[in-house]
Each structure stands twice: as structure tokens, then as C-alpha cells.
Design a protein around this motif. Structure first.
Motif, mmCIF file in Angstrom:
data_model
loop_
_atom_site.group_PDB
_atom_site.id
_atom_site.type_symbol
_atom_site.label_atom_id
_atom_site.label_comp_id
_atom_site.label_asym_id
_atom_site.label_seq_id
_atom_site.Cartn_x
_atom_site.Cartn_y
_atom_site.Cartn_z
ATOM 1 N N LYS A 247 0.820 -1.206 0.000
ATOM 2 C CA LYS A 247 0.000 0.000 0.000
ATOM 3 C C LYS A 247 0.855 1.256 0.000
ATOM 4 C CE LYS A 247 -4.156 -1.894 2.185
ATOM 5 N NZ LYS A 247 -5.097 -1.812 3.348
ATOM 6 N N ALA A 248 1.906 1.244 0.799
ATOM 7 C CA ALA A 248 2.794 2.409 0.862
ATOM 8 C C ALA A 248 3.487 2.618 -0.473
ATOM 9 C CB ALA A 248 3.813 2.230 1.980
ATOM 10 N N ARG A 249 3.952 1.530 -1.081
ATOM 11 C CA ARG A 249 4.643 1.636 -2.373
ATOM 12 C C ARG A 249 3.698 2.124 -3.469
ATOM 13 N NH1 ARG A 249 6.363 -3.183 -2.616
ATOM 14 N NH2 ARG A 249 4.853 -4.111 -4.042
ATOM 15 N N GLU A 250 2.510 1.549 -3.516
ATOM 16 C CA GLU A 250 1.561 1.935 -4.566
ATOM 17 C C GLU A 250 1.119 3.387 -4.420
ATOM 18 O OE1 GLU A 250 -1.546 -0.961 -4.419
ATOM 19 O OE2 GLU A 250 -0.416 -2.426 -5.620
ATOM 20 N N ALA A 251 0.973 3.854 -3.180
ATOM 21 C CA ALA A 251 0.581 5.250 -2.962
ATOM 22 C C ALA A 251 1.659 6.197 -3.484
ATOM 23 C CB ALA A 251 0.335 5.501 -1.477
ATOM 24 N N LEU A 252 2.909 5.849 -3.266
ATOM 25 C CA LEU A 252 4.002 6.696 -3.740
ATOM 26 C C LEU A 252 4.098 6.678 -5.264
ATOM 27 C CD1 LEU A 252 6.664 5.656 -1.088
ATOM 28 C CD2 LEU A 252 5.653 7.937 -1.320
ATOM 29 N N LEU A 253 3.952 5.505 -5.848
ATOM 30 C CA LEU A 253 4.004 5.405 -7.306
ATOM 31 C C LEU A 253 2.841 6.146 -7.960
ATOM 32 C CD1 LEU A 253 5.053 1.652 -7.621
ATOM 33 C CD2 LEU A 253 6.466 3.654 -8.125
ATOM 34 N N LYS A 254 1.661 6.036 -7.364
ATOM 35 C CA LYS A 254 0.490 6.726 -7.896
ATOM 36 C C LYS A 254 0.671 8.232 -7.841
ATOM 37 C CE LYS A 254 -4.554 6.882 -7.431
ATOM 38 N NZ LYS A 254 -5.729 6.360 -6.666
ATOM 39 N N ALA A 255 1.376 8.704 -6.812
ATOM 40 C CA ALA A 255 1.614 10.151 -6.660
ATOM 41 C C ALA A 255 2.880 10.596 -7.391
ATOM 42 C CB ALA A 255 1.718 10.484 -5.173
ATOM 43 N N ASN A 256 3.487 9.681 -8.153
ATOM 44 C CA ASN A 256 4.722 9.989 -8.899
ATOM 45 C C ASN A 256 5.852 10.480 -7.992
ATOM 46 O OD1 ASN A 256 3.773 9.342 -11.548
ATOM 47 N ND2 ASN A 256 2.607 11.268 -11.548
ATOM 48 N N LYS A 257 5.934 9.897 -6.806
ATOM 49 C CA LYS A 257 6.998 10.247 -5.879
ATOM 50 C C LYS A 257 8.254 9.439 -6.199
ATOM 51 C CE LYS A 257 4.546 13.029 -3.254
ATOM 52 N NZ LYS A 257 4.866 14.480 -3.125
ATOM 53 N N PRO A 258 9.419 10.018 -6.046
ATOM 54 C CA PRO A 258 10.651 9.297 -6.384
ATOM 55 C C PRO A 258 11.045 8.284 -5.314
ATOM 56 C CG PRO A 258 11.180 11.455 -5.487
ATOM 57 C CD PRO A 258 9.682 11.412 -5.604
ATOM 58 N N ALA A 259 11.875 7.355 -5.707
ATOM 59 C CA ALA A 259 12.467 6.430 -4.744
ATOM 60 C C ALA A 259 13.376 7.211 -3.789
ATOM 61 C CB ALA A 259 13.277 5.360 -5.477
ATOM 62 N N ARG A 260 13.496 6.698 -2.556
ATOM 63 C CA ARG A 260 14.332 7.364 -1.556
ATOM 64 C C ARG A 260 15.069 6.330 -0.716
ATOM 65 N NH1 ARG A 260 10.822 11.279 2.050
ATOM 66 N NH2 ARG A 260 12.917 11.718 2.880
ATOM 67 N N ARG A 261 16.183 6.736 -0.151
ATOM 68 C CA ARG A 261 16.944 5.852 0.729
ATOM 69 C C ARG A 261 16.191 5.546 2.018
ATOM 70 N NH1 ARG A 261 20.735 8.677 -2.208
ATOM 71 N NH2 ARG A 261 22.595 7.474 -2.839
ATOM 72 N N VAL A 262 15.413 6.483 2.506
ATOM 73 C CA VAL A 262 14.690 6.265 3.767
ATOM 74 C C VAL A 262 13.661 5.160 3.651
ATOM 75 C CG1 VAL A 262 15.049 8.603 4.641
ATOM 76 C CG2 VAL A 262 13.016 8.100 3.255
ATOM 77 N N TYR A 263 13.242 4.831 2.425
ATOM 78 C CA TYR A 263 12.260 3.768 2.252
ATOM 79 C C TYR A 263 12.883 2.380 2.393
ATOM 80 C CZ TYR A 263 9.394 7.486 0.136
ATOM 81 O OH TYR A 263 8.688 8.636 -0.097
ATOM 82 N N HIS A 264 14.201 2.296 2.351
ATOM 83 C CA HIS A 264 14.866 0.995 2.446
ATOM 84 C C HIS A 264 14.615 0.382 3.811
ATOM 85 C CE1 HIS A 264 17.951 -2.093 2.285
ATOM 86 N NE2 HIS A 264 18.134 -1.833 1.007
ATOM 87 N N ASN A 265 14.343 -0.918 3.835
ATOM 88 C CA ASN A 265 13.973 -1.542 5.109
ATOM 89 C C ASN A 265 15.128 -1.603 6.112
ATOM 90 O OD1 ASN A 265 15.309 -3.680 3.619
ATOM 91 N ND2 ASN A 265 14.419 -5.126 5.048
ATOM 92 N N CYS A 266 16.345 -1.334 5.660
ATOM 93 C CA CYS A 266 17.502 -1.322 6.565
ATOM 94 C C CYS A 266 17.918 0.092 6.988
ATOM 95 C CB CYS A 266 18.693 -2.013 5.913
ATOM 96 S SG CYS A 266 18.471 -3.790 5.674
ATOM 97 N N SER A 267 17.143 1.100 6.634
ATOM 98 C CA SER A 267 17.577 2.471 6.931
ATOM 99 C C SER A 267 17.710 2.717 8.425
ATOM 100 C CB SER A 267 16.625 3.494 6.296
ATOM 101 O OG SER A 267 15.285 3.302 6.720
#
Length: 332
Positions: A115-135
Motif C-alpha cells: 500500500k505504501a509503495r503503490e501510494a508513492l508510485l500513484k503520486a509519482n513520488k521518487p524512490a528514496r533511501r529512507v524507504y529501504h527496510n535497513c535504513s
């Protein structure tokens, strides 16, 4: 090498896949109580090491030095799935450290949570380092580096003093010779540690039973960290993850890692448990852990039921129709 069959997958009545592996369960005295396969099988800890890697940050009080909240301290031991509350917590830590996310070594990505990934893609948000599960882990290493006065550049290298401090604490918790730990590179770019499955079980026995830890500072850090992991279980994984569901049970300390390794400790029963699924899959963790708990007579049936509800035995196709089943076939 491959161990014993832990889980069988049936599609209809035809056996389609088998998932071999190893299980090691040790008692309070460090004796092997139950095992399946090879209890001395050497495996990388992967992210199951994250709670151990967070210990020196808490031991030296650096989470308090930088004003971390309980949730912020908890996420240092997490493999978060990038839900909005995770990201807000990560961003708050970055601000308190006075760094930017570009200081993290991993490449930008999107959250694991669908859900979090799809919401970002739908909003045309860029990939970020903070989204990495090891951040969270990376920020813990940077916290340790800054707190001890080390340069943060190269924090991901094994010869960095922060990594050596982490290695020392991981080896201490596992009661394994530091010089015998095999070192690799994890998916997120930092060192990853390999040792026998028995010693992984030993580390989580000591997490669950901190009175076994002779070092006063480490013992107090472990007590604080495990309480935070139970109190803020949603930070360790997220919605629908096995770690967060197990940690809802205050009697359990648990953390999994990539490529099929999972570790947990039971406080009241005074057991340390480590398992490795040799085909590297993680989607059988739920049924394996639930079966272990059932076979040892674990008395919190709510925890077992929750595992089966979140990780059912049914295999469904893309139309959400049941087409098969998983069966845990090992006996301890």
C-alpha cells in the motif's frame, strides 16, 4: 547441507515443492533441547542481527544523547516495511543527527509494504533511501559513529571502528569467537556475520534471558531494547509481518533475516531458537514458527492463532481461490 524437509507445498493433491532446512532450540543452560537437520550449520545472520547491532548504541546512551523517542530507538533494530509512520520516524532521526539521507550508503528504493509503495508510485513520488527496510540499522551505525567521535564516512566498511564495535557485541551475545565470525556484505551494503545456527540460538536465548549476560552495561541495554521491541512491535516490521506479530507477545523476542534465517527467544520457557530455510524463502516462516510453538506446548494460543491467521496454510491463486496447502512436516 540441505537439512531435513521442514515444509511441503501441495497444489491439489500433488506435492509441488519441498522446503528443507535446519532448526536449533537450546535450553537455559545452552544445551540442545531439540534440533532438526544440523544445529551447527553455518549461516549468515542477515537482519536477524539487527537487535544485536543496536545494543552498543543503547549501552553507551547515544539514543538518549541525540534525544531519540522510544519508537526511534526501536527502529534502529528494525527491518521496517516503509509505512508512513516508519518513514516519519526515520526522517526524525536524520534531523536529530543533522545529516541527510544521502549520507546512507544504500541506493534509493520504494517501500516493501504494498500500500505504501503503490501510494508513492500513484503520486509519482521518487524512490528514496529512507524507504529501504535497513535504513534504521544504518542510522544506528551512524549514531554509534557520531556518538563515539568517529568519522561517519565509510561506516559500512568492516574495518570502520563502529563496525568493529558492533562485531564485538554480536560475538559476545552469541558466545562465539570474534575472530571465527565469517564476514560478508549484506544486501544493504554493510557487513553481515555468519556463524553456527547454535550460536544464533544462543544470542536470542540471552536476549530473552538477559540475566545470563555477565556484562552489566550490555545486560541493561538488552533489557531496555527488548522491552522497546515488544512495546513498539509495529516498528520492527510493520503491518502483516511475522516479527511485529510475534513481538505483540511480551514473552517473545524475535527477528528474522533475508534468505530464510529466523531467530527468536522465549522468556518464560527460557529457550533460544534459530532456524534456516535452505531455499532462502521467507513465506514459510509463519507456519514453521507456529508449528514449533505448538510442538513445545506453548501456552499462548492467541499468538499461535495470530500466526495462522496472518500466514495461513492455504495456498491461493491470483483469483484468491484456494488451490493447495502448506504442511509443516518436521518433528522436534
Amino acid at each position: 547441507m540441505m537439512g531435513d524437509v521442514l515444509v511441503k507445498d501441495y497444489r491439489g493433491n500433488v506435492l509441488e515443492n519441498v522446503h528443507p532446512g535446519h532448526i536449533c532450540i537450546i535450553d537455559y543452560n545452552g544445551k540442545i533441547k531439540y534440533d532438526v537437520g544440523d544445529n551447527q550449520h553455518i549461516t549468515y545472520m542477515r537482519s536477524s542481527a539487527k537487535p544485536l547491532q543496536a545494543i552498543p548504541v543503547i549501552k553507551y546512551g547515544f539514543d538518549k544523547k541525540y534525544g531519540y523517542t522510544d519508537k526511534e530507538t526501536t527502529i534502529l533494530a528494525a527491518s521496517h516495511w516503509g509505512e508512513p509512520f516508519h518513514i516519519a520516524t526515520i526522517e526524525s532521526i536524520i534531523a536529530k543527527l543533522n545529516i541527510t539521507e544521502d549520507d546512507l550508503i544504500m541506493l534509493p528504493t520504494y517501500p516493501i509494504n504494498v500500500k505504501a509503495r503503490e501510494a508513492l508510485l500513484k503520486a509519482n513520488k521518487p524512490a528514496r533511501r529512507v524507504y529501504h527496510n535497513c535504513s534504521g540499522k544504518h542510522l544506528g551505525i551512524i549514531t554509534l559513529s557520531k556518538g563515539m567521535g568517529y568519522e561517519t564516512e565509510g561506516y559500512w566498511e568492516i574495518d570502520h571502528p563502529a563496525q568493529q564495535e558492533i562485531l564485538r557485541h554480536v560475538a559476545y551475545m552469541a558466545e562465539y569467537d570474534k575472530d571465527e565470525v565469517k564476514i560478508g556484505v549484506d544486501g544493504c551494503g554493510v557487513p553481515v556475520f555468519a556463524m553456527p545456527l547454535y550460536n544464533l540460538a544462543k544470542a536470542f536465548l540471552r536476549m530473552a534471558c538477559p540475566e545470563l549476560i555477565k556484562d552489566d552495561e550490555i545486560r541493561m541495554a538488552v533489557i531496555r531494547l527488548t522491552k522497546l521491541m515488544n512495546k513498539n512491535s509495529e516498528m520492527i516490521g510493520g503491518t502483516g509481518t511475522i516479527c511485529s506479530n510475534l513481538l505483540m507477545d511480551d514473552n517473545i523476542v524475535a527477528k528474522g533475516g533475508a534468505q530464510g534465517v529466523y531467530c527468536f527467544g522465549l522468556k518464560k520457557e527460557k529457550l533460544g531458537i534459530a532456524l534456516k530455510v535452505m531455499d532462502g524463502t521467507e513465506n514459510n516462516w509463519g507456519i514453521i514458527v507456529a508449528s514449533i510453538l505448538e510442538q513445545i506446548g506453548y501456552d499462548n494460543k492467541e499468538t499461535i492463532s495470530r500466526l495462522y491467521n496472518v500466514f495461513p496454510n492455504d495456498i491461493k491463486n491470483d483469483n484468491n481461490i484456494v488451490v493447495g496447502r502448506k504442511e509443516a512436516v518436521f518433528r522436534i
